[in-house]
Structures are given as C-alpha cells and as structure tokens.
Design an enzyme around this catalytic site. Structure first.
Site, short mmCIF file in Angstrom:
data_model
loop_
_atom_site.label_atom_id
_atom_site.label_comp_id
_atom_site.label_asym_id
_atom_site.label_seq_id
_atom_site.Cartn_x
_atom_site.Cartn_y
_atom_site.Cartn_z
N ASP A 8 0.85 -1.19 0.00
CA ASP A 8 0.00 0.00 0.00
C ASP A 8 0.88 1.23 0.00
O ASP A 8 1.73 1.39 0.90
CB ASP A 8 -0.90 0.02 1.23
CG ASP A 8 -1.95 -1.10 1.21
OD1 ASP A 8 -1.86 -1.97 0.31
OD2 ASP A 8 -2.83 -1.10 2.08
N ASP A 129 -15.26 -3.49 -1.16
CA ASP A 129 -14.88 -3.18 0.21
C ASP A 129 -16.15 -2.95 1.00
O ASP A 129 -16.98 -2.11 0.62
CB ASP A 129 -14.00 -1.93 0.25
CG ASP A 129 -12.79 -2.05 -0.66
OD1 ASP A 129 -12.26 -3.16 -0.77
OD2 ASP A 129 -12.38 -1.04 -1.25
#
EC number: 5.3.1.16
Length: 245
Positions: A8, A129
């Site tokens: 990330d 998500d």
C-alpha cells in the site's frame, strides 16, 4: 489459492492503514520498490498494489513506483486505487500490471465496468470493500446502501478476472478474516474470489483454504512479523495459486 503480499503506497512510502482510516497510518518502508524485492526473496508469486493517494484523490498518484515495482520484481501485479477512467486503465496497463482493481467507479457506474470488462477481458478485478455488509467507496470514506453480496452477483456474469472482497472492520486489525462472508461469496458468486483483510495466523490461512477461494491478500501481519511469507506458502498445495496470466 494465490497468496498476494500487499504493498500500500501513500506519499511514496509503503504504509498500512487501520480499517481504511487515513489518520491511522503506519509507515513500514520508505521505498515500496525495496519492499517488493523483499517479498520476491521470500517466494511471492504475485503482488497486490494499492495507491492510497489515488483512491482518495480519484486519480492514480504512484505510477512511477508501480512501473518500477513491476520492472524490479518481474512478478504479475494487480493495482487498485484511483482508477476511474479508461485512460487510467490504459496507463496502468502500460506500467506493466496484469490486473486492474476497480471499486468506486464500479458502484457509481456498473455499465461502464461491464464495458471495461468486455474491452479488457479477464483483466478487470472488482474491488468490493464492505463495512457491515455494505459497500464502501472513495478510499473507504463513504459507505453505500448496496449489499456487497448483491453487487457481486450483479457483476458475476461479466468477463471479470476476479473479485477482491475486503471487510473493512477486519482490515489492519489482525483479528482474523471474515471467513463466513468470504465462504458465502465463494459459494454464491461464480467468479474467483480473493480474500483481503484480517489474515493474521497460519490457522486463518488454513480456514480460507477450506473456502475454495482463488487468492488471499496479506498485509499488516507480514509487515509486523506475525506471519512469515515462506510459512504461508508452505501451506499451499503445489502448484501454488491460480496464476495471473
């Protein structure tokens, strides 16, 4: 089941967030490319890249790092975060990534995602998500009224490469994945399902292996040493994973 270490990126660094909260950031490396090389040395067969700045700003922000990671590792990579237009998709593919993860734009304009899946078959990954079963978008900053399972079913007959399902409440918390939700999605949606969020122990990996999943993304537990990538990979029957051809 393909194991994908997560990288990330925010501000040019390798970071992790707790439950998608940009205010709860931990920096694990100053150089995402160097981090990618570490995972290669430990046996990674593919990588999951996330452009956190891109997800928040609505446009890719780490293209140079993505290009360098692909070049340095030679591994197939999938990229998500801020990819909202076909130009963004083409740019990401030019950086060498194999798969493009679409999330926010998918909820806003499903017909566009169907068009992209048709134009780039088996290249587009739907990033779902969820928080309490509802889809979250815009870098997890907004929660919709759409059910993650219903949305997955809506996209199920399109030529997508896979669905990445992340339970935000589990992500970065090292408290175990939402096995029940993942198992239900794998049973009810005829697309490869990739788990993300909460994988902390080898037992977590074993439980996910029983769910007939296509892949598993692992982040914080690798960075903090709770899991060793080599040990995780040792659980996967050969040949490891589904590949990202």
């Amino acid at each position: 089941m393909l194991i994908l270490p997560a990288i990330d990126m925010r501000g040019g660094k390798c970071v992790r967030l707790r439950q998608g909260d940009y205010k709860q950031e931990t920096v694990y490396g100053e150089d995402p490319v160097a981090m990618a090389r570490i995972w290669v040395k430990q046996g990674a067969k593919a990588l999951h890249l996330v452009d956190l700045d891109g997800a928040k700003e609505g446009k890719p922000a780490h293209g140079d790092f993505v290009r360098r990671i692909v070049s340095a590792t030679g591994l197939p990579c999938q990229l998500g975060g801020g990819i909202r237009t076909e130009d963004d998709i083409q740019a990401a593919l030019s950086w060498g990534v194999r798969r493009i993860v679409l999330g926010t734009r998918a909820l806003q304009d499903p017909s566009w995602v169907r068009q992209m899946a048709t134009s780039y078959p088996k290249t587009i990954v739907l990033g779902l998500d969820a928080h309490d079963g509802k889809v979250a978008t815009h870098g997890w900053l907004q929660v919709s009224e759409s059910s993650a399972l219903d949305m997955a079913r809506e996209f199920a007959n399109w030529p997508l490469a896979a669905i990445v399902f992340t339970d935000i409440s589990k992500d970065g918390m090292m408290a175990g994945p939402n096995v029940e939700a993942l198992k239900e999605m794998a049973e009810k949606v005829p697309l490869p399902i990739i788990a993300s969020g909460g994988v902390t122990t080898l037992d977590d990996v074993r439980r996910l292996l029983e769910c007939n999943l296509a892949g598993c993304i692992i982040g914080r537990s690798l960075y903090e040493g709770r899991l060793q990538l080599r040990n995780v990979l040792s659980l996967i029957p050969a040949p490891a994973g589904v590949g990202m051809e």
